[in-house]
Design a protein around this motif. Structure first.
Motif, PDB file in Angstrom:
ATOM      1  N   PRO A 140     -18.518  13.550  -0.700  1.00 28.56           N
ATOM      2  CA  PRO A 140     -16.977  13.479  -1.051  1.00 28.56           C
ATOM      3  C   PRO A 140     -16.601  12.204  -0.124  1.00 28.56           C
ATOM      4  CG  PRO A 140     -17.923  15.137   0.384  1.00 28.56           C
ATOM      5  CD  PRO A 140     -18.978  14.719   0.084  1.00 28.56           C
ATOM      6  N   LYS A 141     -15.506  11.698  -0.414  1.00 32.93           N
ATOM      7  CA  LYS A 141     -14.831  10.478  -0.197  1.00 32.93           C
ATOM      8  C   LYS A 141     -13.979  11.117   0.937  1.00 32.93           C
ATOM      9  CE  LYS A 141     -14.596   7.513  -3.959  1.00 32.93           C
ATOM     10  NZ  LYS A 141     -13.781   6.440  -4.842  1.00 32.93           N
ATOM     11  N   SER A 142     -13.912  10.543   2.191  1.00 36.75           N
ATOM     12  CA  SER A 142     -13.083  10.812   3.167  1.00 36.75           C
ATOM     13  C   SER A 142     -11.681  10.312   3.140  1.00 36.75           C
ATOM     14  CB  SER A 142     -13.690  10.415   4.591  1.00 36.75           C
ATOM     15  OG  SER A 142     -13.796   8.736   4.739  1.00 36.75           O
ATOM     16  N   GLU A 143     -10.645  10.817   3.914  1.00 35.26           N
ATOM     17  CA  GLU A 143      -9.526  10.466   3.674  1.00 35.26           C
ATOM     18  C   GLU A 143      -9.433   8.837   4.096  1.00 35.26           C
ATOM     19  OE1 GLU A 143      -6.777  12.879   5.692  1.00 35.26           O
ATOM     20  OE2 GLU A 143      -7.339  14.705   4.715  1.00 35.26           O
ATOM     21  N   SER A 144     -10.124   8.438   5.004  1.00 37.73           N
ATOM     22  CA  SER A 144      -9.884   7.283   5.469  1.00 37.73           C
ATOM     23  C   SER A 144     -10.446   6.090   4.158  1.00 37.73           C
ATOM     24  CB  SER A 144     -11.022   6.778   6.741  1.00 37.73           C
ATOM     25  OG  SER A 144     -12.126   7.274   6.359  1.00 37.73           O
ATOM     26  N   ASP A 145     -11.502   6.749   3.510  1.00 34.93           N
ATOM     27  CA  ASP A 145     -11.837   5.777   2.264  1.00 34.93           C
ATOM     28  C   ASP A 145     -10.974   5.756   1.306  1.00 34.93           C
ATOM     29  OD1 ASP A 145     -14.407   5.377   3.477  1.00 34.93           O
ATOM     30  OD2 ASP A 145     -15.329   7.045   2.559  1.00 34.93           O
ATOM     31  N   VAL A 146     -10.268   6.993   1.061  1.00 36.32           N
ATOM     32  CA  VAL A 146      -9.139   6.972   0.104  1.00 36.32           C
ATOM     33  C   VAL A 146      -7.816   6.064   0.603  1.00 36.32           C
ATOM     34  CG1 VAL A 146      -7.370   8.547  -1.006  1.00 36.32           C
ATOM     35  CG2 VAL A 146      -9.896   9.266  -0.831  1.00 36.32           C
ATOM     36  N   ALA A 147      -7.458   6.240   1.878  1.00 33.85           N
ATOM     37  CA  ALA A 147      -6.353   5.367   2.329  1.00 33.85           C
ATOM     38  C   ALA A 147      -6.803   3.975   2.259  1.00 33.85           C
ATOM     39  CB  ALA A 147      -6.373   5.714   3.736  1.00 33.85           C
ATOM     40  N   ARG A 148      -8.005   3.453   1.984  1.00 29.39           N
ATOM     41  CA  ARG A 148      -8.201   1.769   1.853  1.00 29.39           C
ATOM     42  C   ARG A 148      -7.690   1.565   0.531  1.00 29.39           C
ATOM     43  NH1 ARG A 148     -14.490   2.187   3.965  1.00 29.39           N
ATOM     44  NH2 ARG A 148     -13.785   2.349   6.218  1.00 29.39           N
ATOM     45  N   GLY A 149      -7.248   2.352  -0.453  1.00 33.11           N
ATOM     46  CA  GLY A 149      -6.850   2.271  -1.645  1.00 33.11           C
ATOM     47  C   GLY A 149      -5.248   2.117  -1.775  1.00 33.11           C
ATOM     48  N   LEU A 150      -4.582   1.993  -0.444  1.00 34.48           N
ATOM     49  CA  LEU A 150      -3.149   1.945  -0.533  1.00 34.48           C
ATOM     50  C   LEU A 150      -2.772   0.541  -0.951  1.00 34.48           C
ATOM     51  CD1 LEU A 150      -0.833   3.755   0.759  1.00 34.48           C
ATOM     52  CD2 LEU A 150      -0.988   2.379   2.931  1.00 34.48           C
ATOM     53  N   ASP A 151      -2.057   0.605  -1.859  1.00 35.23           N
ATOM     54  CA  ASP A 151      -1.593  -0.833  -2.674  1.00 35.23           C
ATOM     55  C   ASP A 151       0.094  -0.911  -2.185  1.00 35.23           C
ATOM     56  OD1 ASP A 151      -1.117  -2.989  -4.016  1.00 35.23           O
ATOM     57  OD2 ASP A 151      -1.205  -2.122  -5.899  1.00 35.23           O
ATOM     58  N   LEU A 152       0.310  -1.991  -1.309  1.00 35.33           N
ATOM     59  CA  LEU A 152       1.719  -2.369  -0.858  1.00 35.33           C
ATOM     60  C   LEU A 152       2.239  -3.412  -1.550  1.00 35.33           C
ATOM     61  CD1 LEU A 152       1.149  -1.835   2.980  1.00 35.33           C
ATOM     62  CD2 LEU A 152       2.013  -0.080   1.161  1.00 35.33           C
ATOM     63  N   THR A 153       1.653  -3.901  -2.699  1.00 35.53           N
ATOM     64  CA  THR A 153       2.255  -5.053  -3.463  1.00 35.53           C
ATOM     65  C   THR A 153       3.589  -4.895  -3.771  1.00 35.53           C
ATOM     66  OG1 THR A 153      -0.038  -5.494  -4.254  1.00 35.53           O
ATOM     67  CG2 THR A 153       1.801  -6.534  -5.212  1.00 35.53           C
ATOM     68  N   LYS A 154       4.011  -3.707  -4.512  1.00 36.20           N
ATOM     69  CA  LYS A 154       5.258  -3.544  -5.020  1.00 36.20           C
ATOM     70  C   LYS A 154       6.273  -3.516  -3.957  1.00 36.20           C
ATOM     71  CE  LYS A 154       8.276  -2.604  -8.311  1.00 36.20           C
ATOM     72  NZ  LYS A 154       8.808  -3.650  -9.344  1.00 36.20           N
ATOM     73  N   THR A 155       5.993  -2.534  -2.892  1.00 35.81           N
ATOM     74  CA  THR A 155       7.046  -2.461  -1.673  1.00 35.81           C
ATOM     75  C   THR A 155       7.114  -3.849  -1.067  1.00 35.81           C
ATOM     76  OG1 THR A 155       5.702  -0.237  -1.363  1.00 35.81           O
ATOM     77  CG2 THR A 155       7.006  -1.177   0.356  1.00 35.81           C
ATOM     78  N   LEU A 156       6.126  -4.694  -1.008  1.00 35.36           N
ATOM     79  CA  LEU A 156       6.323  -6.032  -0.149  1.00 35.36           C
ATOM     80  C   LEU A 156       7.095  -6.798  -1.159  1.00 35.36           C
ATOM     81  CD1 LEU A 156       2.931  -6.286   1.701  1.00 35.36           C
ATOM     82  CD2 LEU A 156       5.046  -5.456   2.653  1.00 35.36           C
ATOM     83  N   GLU A 157       6.727  -6.788  -2.312  1.00 35.59           N
ATOM     84  CA  GLU A 157       7.781  -7.437  -3.189  1.00 35.59           C
ATOM     85  C   GLU A 157       9.300  -7.341  -3.005  1.00 35.59           C
ATOM     86  OE1 GLU A 157       8.201  -8.328  -8.053  1.00 35.59           O
ATOM     87  OE2 GLU A 157       6.487  -7.368  -7.420  1.00 35.59           O
ATOM     88  N   LEU A 158       9.594  -5.979  -3.031  1.00 37.80           N
ATOM     89  CA  LEU A 158      11.032  -5.606  -2.994  1.00 37.80           C
ATOM     90  C   LEU A 158      11.537  -5.968  -1.422  1.00 37.80           C
ATOM     91  CD1 LEU A 158      10.792  -2.025  -4.784  1.00 37.80           C
ATOM     92  CD2 LEU A 158      11.806  -4.015  -5.620  1.00 37.80           C
ATOM     93  N   CYS A 159      10.792  -5.821  -0.603  1.00 32.51           N
ATOM     94  CA  CYS A 159      11.232  -6.099   0.660  1.00 32.51           C
ATOM     95  C   CYS A 159      11.602  -7.570   0.715  1.00 32.51           C
ATOM     96  CB  CYS A 159      10.089  -5.906   1.841  1.00 32.51           C
ATOM     97  SG  CYS A 159       9.869  -4.149   1.952  1.00 32.51           S
ATOM     98  N   ASP A 160      10.664  -8.570   0.255  1.00 33.25           N
ATOM     99  CA  ASP A 160      10.797  -9.883   0.014  1.00 33.25           C
ATOM    100  C   ASP A 160      12.304 -10.290  -0.583  1.00 33.25           C
ATOM    101  OD1 ASP A 160       8.624 -10.465   1.586  1.00 33.25           O
ATOM    102  OD2 ASP A 160       7.573 -10.750  -0.304  1.00 33.25           O
ATOM    103  N   LYS A 161      12.635  -9.598  -1.736  1.00 35.54           N
ATOM    104  CA  LYS A 161      13.755  -9.736  -2.551  1.00 35.54           C
ATOM    105  C   LYS A 161      15.081  -9.251  -1.496  1.00 35.54           C
ATOM    106  CE  LYS A 161      11.755  -9.338  -6.932  1.00 35.54           C
ATOM    107  NZ  LYS A 161      11.726  -8.551  -8.188  1.00 35.54           N
ATOM    108  N   CYS A 162      14.822  -8.030  -0.785  1.00 35.10           N
ATOM    109  CA  CYS A 162      15.852  -7.743   0.003  1.00 35.10           C
ATOM    110  C   CYS A 162      16.223  -8.492   1.210  1.00 35.10           C
ATOM    111  CB  CYS A 162      15.555  -6.284   0.442  1.00 35.10           C
ATOM    112  SG  CYS A 162      16.724  -5.754   1.639  1.00 35.10           S
TER     113      CYS A 162
END
Length: 382
Positions: free
Chosen positions: A249-271
């Motif tokens: 089973p995948k650990s929580e750390s392995d799952v966390a590596r899939g954290l995608d911040l592309t949309k969040t950072l795009e909105l932050c840049d526009k702000c």
């Protein structure tokens, strides 16, 4: 002064009781009262309503008992108080009752006021139903609620406070589809909602992986019980096969590596482009949220990228780095970071991150680190 104004108007040839006479006298009287502070503007409006005898009913229930309650009579010009109907809404039941007036008003002959979308959205938020307001906005043609950018911001902020991140992004998409230009605060709210959606996705994936792992273990446990009845050698062979077939089973750390911040950072840049100060605050909120949720690696990478692009002031970047070391329990790195203030006196003492660092060191009961922190702070304050 009112008497002198009346005599002046009469001497100018205006007949008492004429339309122009009433407009000039009442307009001046209202402005004079507001300027002298005897009555507020809202009290003047309420007094005028009382004089005309059109007081607001105290509740929606009493309003439903009036002839306006029938759908047929709602379609005439008498339904000019739809804003006042929603001003009375305090509970979800009131919102359900007022929706009848809203639909009838949409199919009637009267034109809605420009403030109707704002009044409807605020009433839904006040009743604890921001999702219902989003439903009205989605079906704006059916209900006649055409929100402005300000109304969209109120709706998005209310949905975010309730934890409905998906609803926030839906309202953001509706704002763009209505061809409104988002401002800095709109991007700020959308960025926080995008991060919340990503964290919810990671948590859901971790939960599903854990549940699937538990189910697989139960199935292999049942197979091993059946195999025990055959022989000891067969049992060992069955166990080896089951262990080989079951994926780890995948650990929580392995799952966390899939954290995608592309949309969040795009909105932050526009702000940040529209409002630099608000953009700095948005970046700080995102990094702090990552640290709070335990994503120290992602927060470290984001801070490194922000430092390379010079998107954060030095003082803010220093405080966030100190919080990063504190969250990772790297107190040696935190003290080394504080030691760099000796050569950068212009940064000043970190008023936000230092108390959290002291509290974290105190919880470890390490007197040596605590003494080092106190001595270093004493040297820097001199």
């Amino acid at each position: 002064m009112a008497q002198s104004l009346s005599s002046t108007l009469r001497s100018s040839g205006l007949r008492t009781g004429s339309v122009l006479y009433n407009v000039l006298s009442k307009r001046w009287y209202g402005l004079a009262k507001r300027a002298t502070g005897e009555h507020s503007w809202a009290k003047n409006r309420l007094a005028k309503k009382n004089e005309r005898g059109d007081e607001l009913p105290p509740s929606i229930d009493e309003l439903m008992e009036t002839p306006m309650a029938s759908l047929k009579s709602c379609r005439n010009a008498k339904v000019t108080k739809l804003n006042e109907v929603y001003d009375l809404c305090l509970t979800p039941d009131d919102i359900a009752k007022a929706e009848k007036f809203l639909i009838a008003y949409r199919h009637g002959l009267s034109f809605p006021r420009d403030s109707l979308p704002l009044v409807v959205v605020r009433a839904c938020v006040r009743a604890g139903l921001p999702e219902r307001a989003l439903h009205y906005v989605r079906n704006k043609v059916q209900f006649g609620v055409f929100p402005t950018r300000k109304v969209y911001k109120i709706l998005m902020n209310s949905l975010l406070e309730k934890g409905a991140a998906k609803g926030v992004m839906a309202a953001y998409d509706l704002l763009l589809s209505d061809e409104w230009t988002p401002d800095g605060m709109t991007y700020n709210i959308a960025a926080r909602a995008a991060l919340q959606l990503e964290l919810n996705r990671i948590a859901l994936e971790a939960t599903s992986h854990n549940s699937s792992a538990d189910t697989t273990q139960n199935e292999t446990g049942g197979d091993s019980d059946v195999a025990k009845n055959e022989s000891e050698g067969d049992v060992e062979a069955a166990k080896n096969e089951s262990e080989g077939d079951v994926e780890a089973p995948k650990s929580e750390s392995d799952v966390a590596r899939g954290l995608d911040l592309t949309k969040t950072l795009e909105l932050c840049d526009k702000c940040s482009v529209l409002e630099p100060r608000l953009g700095t605050k948005t970046y700080r909120v995102i990094v702090t949220r990552l640290l709070t949720e335990g994503y120290t690696d992602e927060a470290s990478e984001l801070l490194a990228a922000l430092e390379a692009d010079n998107k954060l002031p030095k003082q803010t970047l220093f405080n966030l780095k100190l919080d990063l070391y504190t969250s990772a329990s790297d107190f040696t790195g935190a003290l080394a970071l504080l030691d760099t203030l000796r050569s950068n006196r212009e940064l000043g003492m970190p008023k936000e991150g230092l108390p959290r660092l002291r509290e974290a060191i105190t919880e470890t009961r390490n007197s040596e680190l605590l003494n080092s922190l106190d001595s270093m702070c004493a040297d820097l304050e001199q």
